[in-house]
Design a protein around this motif. Structure first.
Motif, PDB file in Angstrom:
ATOM      1  N   UNK A  76       7.252 -67.718  68.870  1.00  0.00           N
ATOM      2  CA  UNK A  76       8.490 -67.880  69.627  1.00  0.00           C
ATOM      3  C   UNK A  76       9.371 -68.978  69.044  1.00  0.00           C
ATOM      4  N   UNK A  77       8.721 -70.036  68.490  1.00  0.00           N
ATOM      5  CA  UNK A  77       9.487 -71.197  68.021  1.00  0.00           C
ATOM      6  C   UNK A  77      10.460 -70.838  66.900  1.00  0.00           C
ATOM      7  N   UNK A 137       8.666 -62.158  64.722  1.00  0.00           N
ATOM      8  CA  UNK A 137       8.476 -61.582  66.055  1.00  0.00           C
ATOM      9  C   UNK A 137       7.865 -62.593  67.030  1.00  0.00           C
ATOM     10  N   UNK A 138       7.948 -62.248  68.307  1.00  0.00           N
ATOM     11  CA  UNK A 138       7.392 -63.072  69.384  1.00  0.00           C
ATOM     12  C   UNK A 138       5.865 -63.057  69.388  1.00  0.00           C
ATOM     13  N   UNK A 139       5.284 -64.039  70.057  1.00  0.00           N
ATOM     14  CA  UNK A 139       3.847 -64.032  70.370  1.00  0.00           C
ATOM     15  C   UNK A 139       3.608 -63.008  71.473  1.00  0.00           C
ATOM     16  N   UNK A 183       4.735 -56.358  70.590  1.00  0.00           N
ATOM     17  CA  UNK A 183       5.674 -56.619  69.509  1.00  0.00           C
ATOM     18  C   UNK A 183       4.943 -56.756  68.176  1.00  0.00           C
ATOM     19  N   UNK A 236      -3.792 -70.369  66.207  1.00  0.00           N
ATOM     20  CA  UNK A 236      -4.285 -71.628  66.765  1.00  0.00           C
ATOM     21  C   UNK A 236      -5.336 -71.392  67.843  1.00  0.00           C
ATOM     22  N   UNK A 237      -5.923 -72.477  68.372  1.00  0.00           N
ATOM     23  CA  UNK A 237      -7.004 -72.320  69.338  1.00  0.00           C
ATOM     24  C   UNK A 237      -6.510 -72.093  70.768  1.00  0.00           C
ATOM     25  N   UNK A 238      -5.212 -72.152  71.006  1.00  0.00           N
ATOM     26  CA  UNK A 238      -4.752 -72.130  72.399  1.00  0.00           C
ATOM     27  C   UNK A 238      -4.343 -70.724  72.858  1.00  0.00           C
ATOM     28  N   UNK A 239      -4.071 -70.640  74.154  1.00  0.00           N
ATOM     29  CA  UNK A 239      -3.859 -69.353  74.815  1.00  0.00           C
ATOM     30  C   UNK A 239      -2.699 -68.536  74.281  1.00  0.00           C
ATOM     31  N   UNK A 240      -1.639 -69.234  73.819  1.00  0.00           N
ATOM     32  CA  UNK A 240      -0.469 -68.485  73.370  1.00  0.00           C
ATOM     33  C   UNK A 240      -0.680 -67.871  71.980  1.00  0.00           C
ATOM     34  N   UNK A 241      -1.820 -68.168  71.361  1.00  0.00           N
ATOM     35  CA  UNK A 241      -2.096 -67.634  70.026  1.00  0.00           C
ATOM     36  C   UNK A 241      -2.894 -66.336  70.147  1.00  0.00           C
ATOM     37  N   UNK A 253     -12.734 -74.013  72.829  1.00  0.00           N
ATOM     38  CA  UNK A 253     -11.560 -73.480  72.130  1.00  0.00           C
ATOM     39  C   UNK A 253     -11.771 -73.528  70.621  1.00  0.00           C
ATOM     40  N   UNK A 269      14.938 -61.362  70.211  1.00  0.00           N
ATOM     41  CA  UNK A 269      13.716 -60.563  70.246  1.00  0.00           C
ATOM     42  C   UNK A 269      13.066 -60.511  68.869  1.00  0.00           C
ATOM     43  N   UNK A 270      13.869 -60.403  67.848  1.00  0.00           N
ATOM     44  CA  UNK A 270      13.310 -60.262  66.496  1.00  0.00           C
ATOM     45  C   UNK A 270      14.332 -60.720  65.470  1.00  0.00           C
ATOM     46  N   UNK A 320      -4.542 -80.862  69.120  1.00  0.00           N
ATOM     47  CA  UNK A 320      -4.125 -79.753  69.984  1.00  0.00           C
ATOM     48  C   UNK A 320      -5.219 -79.342  70.981  1.00  0.00           C
ATOM     49  N   UNK A 355       2.349 -74.448  72.437  1.00  0.00           N
ATOM     50  CA  UNK A 355       1.876 -75.604  71.668  1.00  0.00           C
ATOM     51  C   UNK A 355       2.452 -75.495  70.264  1.00  0.00           C
ATOM     52  N   UNK A 356       3.120 -76.547  69.786  1.00  0.00           N
ATOM     53  CA  UNK A 356       3.678 -76.532  68.434  1.00  0.00           C
ATOM     54  C   UNK A 356       3.138 -77.725  67.648  1.00  0.00           C
ATOM     55  N   UNK A 391       6.295 -77.005  74.378  1.00  0.00           N
ATOM     56  CA  UNK A 391       7.591 -76.487  74.774  1.00  0.00           C
ATOM     57  C   UNK A 391       7.510 -75.683  76.061  1.00  0.00           C
TER      58      UNK A 391
END
Lengths: 418, 418
Positions: free
Chosen positions: A10-11, A42-44, A48, A70-75, A113, B37-38, B189, B211-212, B221
Motif C-alpha cells: 500500500x505504501x 498493487x495493494x496488499x 489483487x 514481513x512477519x506481520x499481519x498485513x504481509x 511471528x 488501486x494500481x 518490527x 508496518x513500514x 501507518x
C-alpha cells in the motif's frame, strides 16, 4: 526472455515511498539481456495479487515479485502465492535455524511471528536471504519462472545479485550483452557531450551510449549487443580506451567505483594519510570516505567545524581571517585545510566552507557559494563553486567537488611512473 | 473513487529513470480522498497501451496516464487513445497558438512536429499545459474518467495541481481518507508488533494499520477510510493517542519528521547545543544533523576520530583506557562523549565507537559491535548494540541508534512541564 515486475505494498500506492526497486531491477535485468515488459504496483490484497500474478504470466517468462514478506499481519504475499500455486506452507528447518541465528545475534528474542517466517510453500525452491529473515521463493509453472523477494531494498538487491541473477544466467536464456560504465566528474552533461561528439558519432552501430547524469557524477554507459561475448568485450574496451585519451582528466573510474573509493585506493598504494575539515559539508566528506572498507588505513579523522569557535580552536583558523574575509572565503578554506593537516598529522587534508541554504545567503555570497581547499605535500590549492540547488543537493555537490579537487592534487603530486 | 495510474515509456522499464511521478500522484490523490488501486508502467507500444488502459477501466473510476506525448516518433499515446476512444485527431487553434507562443518565447523555430502537437482527439476535453507544449486530454466513457498528461514531472505536476485535481474535486465523487504515520525507533518490527498486538486487534474495522520498516525506523501507518472526514481524523488521532500511552518511549515523531530533525527542534526550544565524537559512524551523525536547515543554531561541530591518536589528542581519551579496554569499549565511548562536550563547550555530546566491518571483528567483538555514549547536563549514559549487517547498514543503524539515545537523554533531563 521477457520479465514483469510486481511490487506489492500500500505504501507505494499512496505515494509514501517511491518505488526505486523496480528501476534497479529493470537496470540489472537489462544488463543480463532480459527485457522488462511491464511494472505493476498493487495493494496488499489477496484478490489483487492473484490477478496481477496471473496477468503477468500471460506476457512474461519471468515474474519478479517484491514486498509483503514481513512477519506481520498485513504481509500476505506468501499465503497468496501458496493459494495461486495450489500448495501448502511447510516448516523449513534451514530457514528456521537462520532466522534464529540472525535474531539471536541481534539479541532479539525469537517469537512466533519470527518462527512463522520459516514456513515456506512446499512446491517452491527456497532462496536464502543473506541480509534478513524472510526467505525468497522460486516457483516454476508452465515455462514461467516466478520469484518472490522481500521489498526492503538492500535485502532484495543482495538476493538478486547473489542468488536470482546467477540462477537466471544458468537457465541459458539470457542474450549476450557487454556493459562498461565510464565515470566522470567536473563537466556538466552538455559540455561533456560536446567534447566527445566526434567519438560518439563514430561508435560502431552495435554499441549504444547512454548519458546518466546525477548529483554525484555523469556516467557514460557503453552497451554492446550481439552474440560473441568476447568480441563485444574487446570492442567496448577499445572504445573506452579511446575515450580515455579524449577526456583523461574527467574520468575518475569505471563501473561500480566511487570517487571516495578511488581516492582511498590511491592513498593506500601511496601509503599516504588523509584528514578533513568540514563546515558546509557537515561531516559528509568523512562519511563518504569512511563508507569504504579499510578506510582506517589512510583516514585519520575530521573536524566538523560548524561554529567559528571550533574553526579557531581546533583548526587554528586565524580570528582575523574570519573577521576580515568571513567564514565563507578562500582564506578560511585554506587555513582550515592547513590546520587539519597539521593538527591531525596527515599527508593530505581537504576543507569546505560555504552556504548550503536555504538561509544565510547574501547578494555577494548567495546560497550555493562554496570554497574548497586541499593541502597536499607541497602546496595548497583552492577552488570556488557556485551551486544553485536546495540544501541537500548543495551538500552532495560540495562533497563530490571537494573529493574531486583532492583527487586532482593527489594525481598531480604523485604522477604514475612509466 | 478508485484510480489507476499508467506510466508510459521505455526509459522506466529499463531502469534509466525512477518513476517518481506515480508516487507524487498517489500522494496527491490520497489527499483528495482518491484511492490508487494500481500503478502500471508500460512500453511505448500501441497494443500494450490499449491493453493497459482497458484493464484499468475494469477496476478504476479514474485512469491517469502519463508519458508518450512528446513531438517525436516514439510518442504514440495520442494516436493510441484516439483509436481506443474511436475518435479522430482535429486541429485545436488555441493549442496551436499556445505552442507557437511558447516556442517563440524560447527562441525555437516552430516545425511540423511542433504544429502536430495542436492535433487533439475530437471527443476529448483539452487540458491546457501551463509549462509545456503538449496539451493534456480528458475523456469520459462508461462512468470512467481518463486523463492523459505529459511525463515530464514538472509539467505533469503543474497540470495536476492547476487543472486535474480541481476538476476531480468538482465531480464530487471523492471519498474521505485520513492517514497518520507514527515513527518509532528502538524496537524491531516483530517486538513492536507483540507490544501493540492488543491495540492493533481492537482497531475499528475502517482503520488499517501498516508496518513500514527500514534501516532508519519502523513506521506505523494508520489509514481510515469512510465518508466523514472529521470523524475519520478524530478516530485516527484517538487511536494514535492510545498508542502513545502504550509505547511512549519508542515514538519519536509523526509523518514526515526525522529523528535528527526532532532532536534539532527540541534543542532549539531548549536553547541547548550539541557536538559529536564519531568513530565508526565516520561523520554520518554530523551529516544527519547538519542536513536540517538552521542546524548551525545548536550544532557546534564534530570530531571524527578514526585513529586512536585523534581520540587521545582531540578528545582527551585516556591512553590507558585504549590500552586496557580497546577502542571499541564502553569506557572509550564514555570518554569520547565527555571529551567532545568539554572541548567543544556544548550542553550535549554523543559518541560512537564500533566495528562497521567487513574486517576488524573478533570472537569477543564481532563486526557490528557498537558502543554509544551520550554526555548530558548531569550524567553520561551508554549503550551497546549488536548489529549484523554490511558496512553501509551498520553505519546507518549506529547513526540512528546514537541519535535515539541522545533523544532519550534530552527528554529525560528536560521533562515537559504540565
Amino acid at each position: 526472455m521477457k520479465a514483469e515486475i510486481i511490487t506489492i505494498g500500500d505504501e507505494i500506492l499512496i505515494g509514501q515511498i517511491v518505488d526505486t526497486n523496480s528501476a534497479w531491477m529493470g537496470e540489472q535485468l537489462n544488463l543480463y539481456g532480459i527485457e522488462v515488459y511491464q511494472i505493476t504496483s498493487v495493494h496488499d490484497s489477496r484478490e489483487h495479487i492473484l490477478t496481477a500474478v496471473d496477468n503477468a504470466r500471460k506476457n512474461a517468462d519471468l515474474v519478479l515479485i517484491t514486498g509483503g514478506l514481513g512477519p506481520t499481519k498485513d504481509d500476505i504475499t506468501k499465503h497468496t502465492l501458496c493459494e495461486y500455486f495450489n500448495t501448502r506452507l511447510v516448516l523449513n528447518e534451514e530457514v528456521l535455524a537462520w532466522v534464529q541465528e540472525m535474531l539471536t545475534r541481534r539479541g532479539v528474542q525469537v517469537n512466533q511471528l519470527n518462527r512463522d517466517q520459516a514456513l515456506v510453500p512446499e512446491s517452491c525452491t527456497v532462496i536464502p536471504n543473506g541480509t534478513g529473515t524472510a526467505p525468497g521463493m522460486w516457483f516454476e509453472k508452465d515455462d514461467t519462472i516466478f520469484v518472490s523477494m522481500p521489498g526492503v531494498p538492500f535485502e532484495m538487491m543482495h538476493m538478486m545479485e547473489n542468488e536470482i541473477l546467477p540462477r537466471l544466467q544458468r537457465t541459458g536464456k539470457a542474450k549476450s550483452i557487454y556493459h562498461k560504465t565510464v565515470l566522470t566528474q567536473g563537466l556538466p552533461e552538455s559540455m561533456l557531450a560536446e567534447k566527445i561528439e566526434e567519438w560518439e558519432n563514430n561508435l560502431p552501430s552495435f554499441i549504444k551510449l547512454a548519458y546518466l547524469p546525477s548529483a554525484l557524477m555523469v556516467k557514460l554507459r557503453l552497451s554492446a549487443y550481439g552474440t560473441d561475448a568476447g568480441f563485444l568485450k574487446a570492442e567496448v574496451e577499445k572504445q573506452s580506451d579511446i575515450l580515455k585519451t579524449i577526456i583523461p582528466e574527467y574520468i575518475f573510474g569505471y563501473n561500480d567505483e566511487t570517487l571516495a573509493g578511488v581516492i582511498g585506493k590511491k592513498l593506500t598504494e601511496l601509503g599516504c594519510t588523509l584528514s578533513t575539515a568540514e563546515s558546509c559539508t557537515g561531516g559528509n566528506i568523512a562519511h563518504f570516505i569512511t563508507s569504504n572498507p579499510g578506510s582506517s588505513a589512510y583516514f585519520k579523522g575530521s573536524v566538523v567545524a560548524y561554529s567559528n569557535e571550533i574553526k579557531k580552536q581546533m583548526l587554528d583558523v586565524d580570528p582575523e581571517s574570519l573577521e576580515k574575509y568571513g567564514a565563507v572565503s578562500e582564506q578560511v578554506a585554506r587555513e582550515m585545510a592547513v590546520g587539519a593537516k597539521k593538527r591531525m598529522g596527515t599527508d593530505y587534508a581537504v576543507s569546505t566552507t560555504g552556504i548550503a541554504g536555504p538561509d544565510g545567503g547574501t547578494d555577494e555570497k548567495p546560497v550555493g557559494t562554496v570554497w574548497v581547499a586541499v593541502a597536499g605535500k607541497n602546496q595548497v590549492i583552492t577552488k570556488k563553486f557556485n551551486f544553485w540547488h536546495n540544501r541537500e543537493r548543495n551538500i552532495l555537490r560540495s562533497t563530490q567537488s571537494a573529493l574531486n579537487l583532492l583527487r586532482s592534487l593527489i594525481i598531480n603530486e604523485n604522477p604514475v611512473k612509466s
